[in-house]
Write an enzyme that holds these catalytic residues in place. Structure first.
Site, PDB file in Angstrom:
ATOM      1  N   TRP A 134      -2.166  -4.884  16.136  1.00  0.00           N
ATOM      2  CA  TRP A 134      -1.613  -5.278  14.835  1.00  0.00           C
ATOM      3  C   TRP A 134      -0.871  -6.614  15.029  1.00  0.00           C
ATOM      4  CZ3 TRP A 134       3.724  -3.549  12.958  1.00  0.00           C
ATOM      5  CH2 TRP A 134       3.912  -3.818  11.598  1.00  0.00           C
ATOM      6  N   ASP A 160       2.715   3.905  18.769  1.00  0.00           N
ATOM      7  CA  ASP A 160       2.832   3.552  17.356  1.00  0.00           C
ATOM      8  C   ASP A 160       1.955   4.545  16.587  1.00  0.00           C
ATOM      9  OD1 ASP A 160       2.933   2.485  14.855  1.00  0.00           O
ATOM     10  OD2 ASP A 160       2.513   0.420  15.462  1.00  0.00           O
ATOM     11  N   LYS A 166       1.816   5.578   5.017  1.00  0.00           N
ATOM     12  CA  LYS A 166       0.433   5.854   4.611  1.00  0.00           C
ATOM     13  C   LYS A 166       0.250   7.323   4.246  1.00  0.00           C
ATOM     14  CE  LYS A 166       0.386   1.954   6.812  1.00  0.00           C
ATOM     15  NZ  LYS A 166       0.205   0.613   6.669  1.00  0.00           N
TER      16      LYS A 166
HETATM   17  C1  LMR Z   1      -1.421  -3.362   7.967  1.00  0.00           C
HETATM   18  O1  LMR Z   1      -1.707  -3.499   9.163  1.00  0.00           O
HETATM   19  O2  LMR Z   1      -2.080  -3.912   7.062  1.00  0.00           O
HETATM   20  C2  LMR Z   1      -0.288  -2.467   7.577  1.00  0.00           C
HETATM   21  O3  LMR Z   1       0.273  -1.884   8.706  1.00  0.00           O
HETATM   22  C3  LMR Z   1       0.698  -3.142   6.721  1.00  0.00           C
HETATM   23  C4  LMR Z   1       1.492  -4.192   7.426  1.00  0.00           C
HETATM   24  O4  LMR Z   1       2.723  -4.091   7.394  1.00  0.00           O
HETATM   25  O5  LMR Z   1       0.920  -5.108   8.010  1.00  0.00           O
END
Ligand code: LMR
Length: 399
Positions: free
Chosen positions: A130, A211, A246
């Site tokens: 992420w 996570d 979510k």
């Molecule tokens: C995402 O990856 O789109 C979600 O976890 C929202 C975010 O905060 O980025």
């Protein structure tokens, strides 16, 4: 003096949603940010959340502060969700849970805890991960490293690469793992692989940081926790960042938790004292409302059963869209096979679309996808499926 500042770049995920809102095209499609949409393209408030809120409004008598680590009832509910009912870790008092503003808040608190208590320790992240992970850890002053995770040529997990990289993790290092529904690839470890990672990390005396933001969106609430539970059987210490954005649809309530597992109740308690210091210096104590909703739903047998059905419905809709997406791309004459998307789990899939294909989709069709090619499958509906797949097939044929 602010006129001397350079403008910071837009966030790679949230920035796209801002651009999407400003796009005047009536045909625009947003598959960027990880927000669930129903068959009508709406992000609904769950029925159980509405019911819990009604109850809370009626019985609430005060808005006084919560403890630094939040309410004990919330902590107990989170532990049950993560470790299961009657788990040994919980019974032995080896897990403590602090209520945090969202999963991101939990990650930041975990990072501050690691930075202060284990100076010099490095944080290992999957490549890819992420895009906000490195930013959260950099902000806390942690040194970061990456381990390979995904074999793009096979569109599959690269477990050999993970195993090799983890062999060079050092004592006191932390290793970030995605509990389920890996963001961005949708490729997860099997329970056996989790077990193996647990053995390696225990041997290296490293601390896993899990996570866990999508519990219930992969294969089910219990099935999605299998990896974390297998891992925690192997390691004496762990940090688990839960998010209820979510699975409860509580995105803007910012509700999450950091669970710390120690080798004994005493060790966990000592760790919690430092977690509380990190919280106090960040945001003092958590916002109450979202946590109270989660506690109310999980603590009431009827509401809980109804919520589990709501989670199942969201998961099944996403799975249905995966299959339909693959089939429609094939029907539209996409020059490559996307059936690997059916194997991936959770909201996201790594489509294999390149940065320039993603840009073309945005410029030509107002279709918004994260630059890495990550698609939010939960943003696909039967209504936008046809134009979406027509556009992707077109861009793949004539970039
Ligand atoms: C995402 O990856 O789109 C979600 O976890 C929202 C975010 O905060 O980025």
């Amino acid at each position: 003096m602010f006129e001397t500042l350079d403008k910071a770049p837009a966030d790679p995920i949230m920035g796209l949603t801002e651009a999407f809102r400003q796009d005047p095209s009536p045909h625009k499609i947003n598959l960027s940010v990880g927000v669930y949409q129903d068959a009508n393209g709406r992000t609904p408030v769950l029925d159980t959340v509405k019911k819990a809120e009604q109850r809370l409004i009626e019985k609430q008598t005060s808005k006084s502060y919560l403890p630094i680590d939040g309410s004990p009832d919330y902590a107990a509910a989170v532990k049950e969700l993560v470790f299961g009912a009657g788990s040994d870790i919980t019974a032995e008092g080896r897990a403590v849970t602090a209520h945090t503003p969202g999963g991101t808040g939990a990650l930041r608190v975990a990072a501050d805890f690691l930075r202060r208590q284990f100076p010099g320790s490095r944080l290992w992240m999957s490549d890819p991960t992420w895009p906000n992970h490195p930013k959260v850890f950099d902000a806390a002053g942690l040194e970061t490293q990456t381990y390979p995770y995904f074999d793009a040529s096979a569109n599959a997990l690269n477990f050999d690469g993970i195993r090799d990289a983890l062999a060079s993790v050092e004592q006191g290092d932390a290793v970030l793992l995605h509990g389920c529904c890996h963001n961005p690839t949708g490729a997860d470890l099997t329970p056996e692989q989790w077990d193996e990672v647990g053995v390696i990390l225990a041997d290296r005396k490293a601390i896993p940081l899990v996570d866990f933001a999508y519990q219930g969106f992969g294969d089910g609430l219990e099935a999605d926790a299998e990896g974390v539970r297998a891992l925690c059987k192997r390691v004496p210490n762990a940090l688990i960042a839960s998010s209820f954005s979510k699975n409860f649809g509580l995105y803007n309530e910012r509700v999450g938790a950091l669970t710390v597992v120690g080798s004994s109740a005493d060790a966990a308690d000592k760790a919690l004292s430092h977690v509380k210091q990190a919280i106090r210096s960040n945001y003092s104590n958590p916002p109450a409302h979202g946590g109270a909703i989660v506690t109310t739903i999980l603590g009431d047998a009827e509401l809980r059963a109804e919520w589990e059905k709501e989670v199942t419905a969201m998961r099944e809709r996403i799975m249905k869209m995966r299959t339909l997406f693959v089939d429609t791309l094939r029907d539209k004459g996409a020059p490559q096979d996307f059936s690997f998307l059916k194997e991936q789990r959770g909201m996201f899939s790594f489509s294999g679309l390149t940065k320039s294909q993603v840009e073309t989709l945005r410029e030509r069709y107002s279709i918004y996808i994260v630059g890495s090619g990550r698609i939010n499958v939960a943003g696909i509906t039967e209504a936008n499926m046809d134009p979406l797949c027509t556009a992707i097939a077109d861009v793949l044929r004539s970039p």
